[in-house]
Design a protein around this motif. Structure first.
Motif, PDB file in Angstrom:
ATOM      1  N   TYR A 269       0.843  -1.199   0.000  1.00  0.00           N
ATOM      2  CA  TYR A 269       0.000   0.000   0.000  1.00  0.00           C
ATOM      3  C   TYR A 269       0.876   1.246   0.000  1.00  0.00           C
ATOM      4  O   TYR A 269       1.673   1.457   0.919  1.00  0.00           O
ATOM      5  CB  TYR A 269      -0.940  -0.024   1.207  1.00  0.00           C
ATOM      6  N   GLU A 280      -3.075   0.549  -4.205  1.00  0.00           N
ATOM      7  CA  GLU A 280      -2.793  -0.865  -3.995  1.00  0.00           C
ATOM      8  C   GLU A 280      -1.871  -1.369  -5.087  1.00  0.00           C
ATOM      9  O   GLU A 280      -2.169  -1.234  -6.276  1.00  0.00           O
ATOM     10  CB  GLU A 280      -4.089  -1.675  -3.992  1.00  0.00           C
ATOM     11  N   SER A 330      -9.341  -4.929   6.082  1.00  0.00           N
ATOM     12  CA  SER A 330     -10.068  -3.652   6.026  1.00  0.00           C
ATOM     13  C   SER A 330     -10.093  -2.924   7.369  1.00  0.00           C
ATOM     14  O   SER A 330     -10.252  -1.711   7.413  1.00  0.00           O
ATOM     15  CB  SER A 330     -11.506  -3.893   5.544  1.00  0.00           C
ATOM     16  N   ASP A 331      -9.914  -3.656   8.467  1.00  0.00           N
ATOM     17  CA  ASP A 331      -9.866  -3.020   9.784  1.00  0.00           C
ATOM     18  C   ASP A 331      -8.515  -2.350  10.034  1.00  0.00           C
ATOM     19  O   ASP A 331      -8.428  -1.354  10.759  1.00  0.00           O
ATOM     20  CB  ASP A 331     -10.126  -4.053  10.883  1.00  0.00           C
ATOM     21  N   LEU A 333      -6.287  -1.183   7.514  1.00  0.00           N
ATOM     22  CA  LEU A 333      -5.874  -0.186   6.526  1.00  0.00           C
ATOM     23  C   LEU A 333      -6.114   1.271   6.948  1.00  0.00           C
ATOM     24  O   LEU A 333      -5.289   2.136   6.630  1.00  0.00           O
ATOM     25  CB  LEU A 333      -6.558  -0.467   5.183  1.00  0.00           C
TER      26      LEU A 333
END
Length: 374
Positions: A269, A280, A330-331, A333
């Motif tokens: 990232y 990404e 996703s938690d 990032l």
């Protein structure tokens, strides 16, 4: 104490070898530190009272401002662990309940004093001895992996920093970077399947191949070619069924072009200097070792000045929170876009994850590499 107190009860057993009393002699009572100053420490408790506290003359010295000089006492009575609070300021807690009198503790219970958290385990002393031997082997393997990781680069047009903390079972994480030539900089992260010494040594083999550029007839400027050669060299059927994922990138300092390829690994990232959003960097391909002759794909992107590239293993985000919730990528990032502070960036992210994770060691290695391009 009343005559029929549970703490005073005895068990009378007759018989030869294999009797209950002899079996009990083989069992040990252990307090395992799952959070605090010495995570992983194993303390055996016996019939002699063992004091916990800040008193330097105590049996277990706990350097914690939330712990009293003489805080807690543990001992084994009639093959039962008994915990007593010694009139501490902040109290002693067993499974979340504050002690008001000596308490019998059940196997698996959690004991807390200050910020120190222990788990009670009743285990075979033979099993513990074997576990300690395995721990020593894992520690040696972990130190070997650590010795192969490159030093951070603090100055220059490309700067690197990283954080590596192996899990209790030791996974197969590794990463590296180096100057390929005057123009090109290489960075990669590897995650071998499984845990233990075998996984760690497999990652060491991969790491050494990449460090020494020991892939025959391979253009190391071509990430797809590197992954293809690794796949040919490390097939699962010739390496005890082990496979690994990898992110591999080559950066050109003059053109600012990053060429990259991934094999079963999540993206790298790239966060801009504004700390808003991210790009990404990923090419979706099979992990290394799954299919002979597999053809990997390469992609490229221009890296803006001041951008930071984050490369990490899945142990960074696959945690269980204090509320029992399983985290996903996703938690994690959103943490990448939080403002920088005086703490080193990898350390900041580790602490942010640790703050929400349940007590105790992580289930997988925590490996995080940060590369900044000026």
């Amino acid at each position: 104490m009343a005559e029929d107190s549970e703490l005073d009860s005895t068990v009378v057993v007759t018989g030869g070898a294999g009797s209950v009393s002899e079996m009990r002699d083989e069992m040990g009572h252990y307090l395992i530190a799952v959070q605090g100053n010495k995570p992983g420490e194993r303390i055996e408790v016996g019939p002699t009272p063992m004091g916990f506290g800040r008193d330097q003359n105590g049996e277990v010295v706990v350097n914690d401002t939330g712990v009293s000089r003489r805080h807690m006492q543990a001992c084994v009575l009639n093959n039962t662990l008994v915990i007593s609070d010694l009139g501490s300021t902040n109290g002693t807690y067993v499974d979340g309940a504050k002690l008001t009198e000596p308490a019998i503790v059940a196997d698996g219970s959690i004991i807390q004093l200050g910020q120190q958290i222990y788990k009670y385990e009743l285990r075979s002393k033979t099993d513990v001895a074997k576990s300690e031997e395995l721990d020593r082997d894992l520690d040696k393997a972990s130190n070997y992996v650590l010795s192969l990781l490159p030093d951070p680069i603090k100055r220059g047009p490309i700067q690197t920093d990283w954080f590596y903390m192996p899990s209790a079972a030791l996974g197969g994480d590794a990463f590296g970077y180096y100057q390929l030539d005057d123009e090109h900089f290489v960075a990669y992260v590897v995650d071998v399947s499984g845990h233990g010494v075998g996984a760690a040594m497999h990652s060491v083999s991969v790491l050494n191949v990449l460090r020494q550029r020991a892939l025959p007839n391979t253009d190391f400027l071509d990430p797809a070619a590197v992954l293809g050669s690794l796949n040919d060299m490390f097939q699962m059927d010739t390496h005890d069924g082990q496979y690994f994922t990898i992110w591999y990138g080559v950066y050109n300092k003059t053109t600012r072009l990053m060429r990259y390829a991934t094999a079963g690994h999540h993206a790298g990232y790239l966060v801009p200097v504004s700390r808003t959003g991210y790009e990404e960097y990923q090419t979706k391909s099979l992990m290394i070792g799954a299919m002979p002759g597999y053809s990997y794909k390469c992609a490229e992107a221009t890296v803006p000045p001041g951008s930071t590239l984050y490369l990490f293993s899945d142990g960074v985000f696959e945690i269980v929170t204090k509320d029992g919730v399983q985290w996903a990528l996703s938690d994690f990032l959103p943490l990448l876009n939080e403002p920088l502070d005086d703490v080193d960036e990898p350390q900041r992210l580790f602490q942010a994850v640790k703050d929400v994770a349940q007590p105790g060691p992580f289930d997988d290695d925590f490996s995080l590499l940060v590369v900044t391009f000026e």
